[in-house]
Design an enzyme around this catalytic site. Structure first.
Site, PDB file in Angstrom:
ATOM      1  N   LYS A   1     -20.255  20.566  33.009  1.00 45.33           N
ATOM      2  CA  LYS A   1     -19.705  20.564  34.373  1.00 45.33           C
ATOM      3  C   LYS A   1     -18.237  20.119  34.348  1.00 45.33           C
ATOM      4  CE  LYS A   1     -24.280  19.889  36.311  1.00 45.33           C
ATOM      5  NZ  LYS A   1     -25.324  18.983  36.843  1.00 45.33           N
TER       6      LYS A   1
ATOM      7  N   GLN B   1     -25.519  12.602  38.276  1.00 43.05           N
ATOM      8  CA  GLN B   1     -26.509  13.345  37.487  1.00 43.05           C
ATOM      9  C   GLN B   1     -27.883  12.664  37.560  1.00 43.05           C
ATOM     10  OE1 GLN B   1     -25.867  16.314  35.865  1.00 43.05           O
ATOM     11  NE2 GLN B   1     -28.045  16.430  35.414  1.00 43.05           N
TER      12      GLN B   1
ATOM     13  N   ASP C   1     -23.775  18.590  45.429  1.00 46.33           N
ATOM     14  CA  ASP C   1     -25.128  18.938  44.995  1.00 46.33           C
ATOM     15  C   ASP C   1     -25.996  19.364  46.183  1.00 46.33           C
ATOM     16  OD1 ASP C   1     -25.689  18.990  42.299  1.00 46.33           O
ATOM     17  OD2 ASP C   1     -25.970  16.815  42.126  1.00 46.33           O
TER      18      ASP C   1
END
Ligand code: NAP
Length: 295
Positions: free
Chosen positions: A54, A98, A121
Site C-alpha cells: 500500500k 491494518q 477503508d
C-alpha cells in the site's frame, strides 16, 4: 464451456494510472499532494506485506505515504492517540489501520476514532450507514473493487440475481449494499444458511468471501454465472509447496462459469487500487473540490 478469466491486475493498473494522472492537478490547486497514513501494529508477516504494498502504491501514484509501524505491545490508548493526531494532521487525507490488531486493542474503538472524512477503508459506522442509505460515502476497497470488475464485464447489473457468501463488515455486507444500489436481487449467505449449494446455484453473480479454501464447488455454479472470488487462503500444493487459493474451486468452476476471477491476480490487486482511488477522492472532498472524474 470455459469461463473468461477476469484479470484484476490489468484493471487495477488502469485505475492506479488514472489516480496518478489526477495527482498533479490536485497538487496545483491544493498546494500539496494527497497523503495516506498507514498504521501497522505488530509483526504479522501477511499484514506487513499488505502495508508495504500500500505504501509503495501510494508513492507510485505520486501521493505521500506516512508509515507508522508500532510494536505489538502498543496499548489501545497509544494507538487511539496516534489516530487522533493523524485526524488533526492537515497533510493526511486517508488513515488506514491494518487489521487484525493485537488482542489488547479494541478494533471497533479504533475504527470509530478515525475521522469519517479520512476513513479510506470505509469501515467507520458513518460511512457504512451512508452506504446503506444510498448517500455518498467512502466505500470499503475490496467490495468496491469487486463491483468494478463486475461492471466492467457486465455493464448493467440491473435485475440480476446475486448471491454473496459471507456477511463480514469488511466484505460481505458492503458488497451486498453495492449490488443493491446496482438493482440486483441480493441474497447474503453465511455459516447458518441451510442449503448453500442450492442458494449459490440461483445466482447470476456469485461473490465468495468466506475464508475457506475452495469451498464453493463447480456444481454449485449456474452455467454462465459471473464468479468473484475474494478468498485468500494458504494451502499446500501436491509438491509440498505453499500456494494461495480462493474460496472457489477454480478448476471446477472455470468449466461452468461465464467469467471468474483467479486467486491470486483477481480481487487482491483491486483492493489496493481502490485504496488509492479512495485516498484521492478523500483528498478532493477535504479540499472542497469536486470528485475526480473517471474514478
Ligand atoms: P470473515 O470476517 O471471517 O467472514 C467470513 C464469512 O464467511 C462470515 O460471514 C461467515 O459466516 C461465513 N462463513 C464461514 N464459514 C462458512 C460456511 N461454511 N458456509 C457459509 N458461510 C461461511 O472474513 P472476511 O474478512 O470477510 O474475509 C473473507 C475472505 O476474503 C478471507 O479469505 C480473506 O482473507 C479474504 N479477503 C481478501 C481481500 C482481498 O483483498 N482480496 C480482502 C479482505 C478479505 P458467519 O457470519 O455466520 O460466521
Amino acid at each position: 464451456m470455459t469461463a473468461k478469466r477476469i484479470d484484476g491486475k490489468v484493471a487495477a493498473q488502469a485505475i492506479r494510472e488514472r489516480v496518478a494522472a489526477h495527482v498533479p492537478e490536485f497538487e496545483r490547486i491544493a498546494g500539496r499532494a494527497p497523503g495516506l497514513a498507514t498504521v501497522l501494529v505488530g509483526e504479522d508477516p501477511a499484514s506487513a506485506v499488505y502495508v508495504r504494498s500500500k505504501n509503495r502504491a501510494t508513492a507510485e501514484a505520486g501521493m505521500v505515504s506516512f508509515a507508522h509501524n508500532l510494536p505489538d505491545t502498543t496499548t489501545e490508548e497509544d494507538l487511539l492517540q496516534l489516530v487522533i493526531d493523524l485526524n488533526a494532521d492537515a497533510r493526511v487525507d486517508g488513515i488506514l489501520v491494518q487489521l487484525p490488531l493485537p488482542r489488547q486493542i479494541n478494533a471497533t474503538r479504533v475504527i470509530e476514532t478515525i475521522d469519517p472524512a479520512k476513513d479510506v477503508d470505509g469501515f467507520h459506522p458513518m460511512n457504512a450507514g451512508r452506504l446503506a442509505t444510498g448517500l455518498p460515502a467512502l466505500v470499503p476497497c475490496t467490495p468496491f473493487g469487486c463491483l468494478y470488475l463486475l461492471k466492467q464485464e457486465l455493464g448493467d447489473l440491473s435485475g440480476l440475481e446475486a448471491v454473496v457468501v459471507g456477511r463480514s463488515n469488511i466484505v460481505g455486507k458492503p458488497m451486498a449494499q453495492l449490488l443493491l444500489i446496482e438493482h440486483c436481487t441480493v441474497t447474503v449467505a453465511h455459516s447458518r444458511t441451510r442449503d448453500l449449494p442450492a442458494t449459490v446455484r440461483r445466482a447470476d453473480i456469485v461473490v465468495a468471501a468466506v475464508g475457506r479454501a475452495e469451498m464453493v464447488r463447480g456444481d454449485w455454479i449456474k452455467p454462465g454465472a459471473y464468479v468473484i472470488d475474494v478468498g485468500i487462503n494458504r494451502s499446500l500444493s501436491d509438491d509440498g509447496k505453499g500456494r494461495l487459493v480462493g474460496d472457489v474451486a477454480y478448476g471446477e468452476a472455470v468449466e461452468v462459469a461465464g467469467a471468474i476471477t483467479p486467486v491470486p491476480g483477481g480481487v487482491g490487486p483491486m483492493t489496493i487500487a481502490m485504496l488509492m482511488r479512495n485516498t484521492l477522492v478523500a483528498a478532493h472532498r477535504r479540499a472542497g473540490m469536486a470528485d475526480p472524474e473517471g474514478l
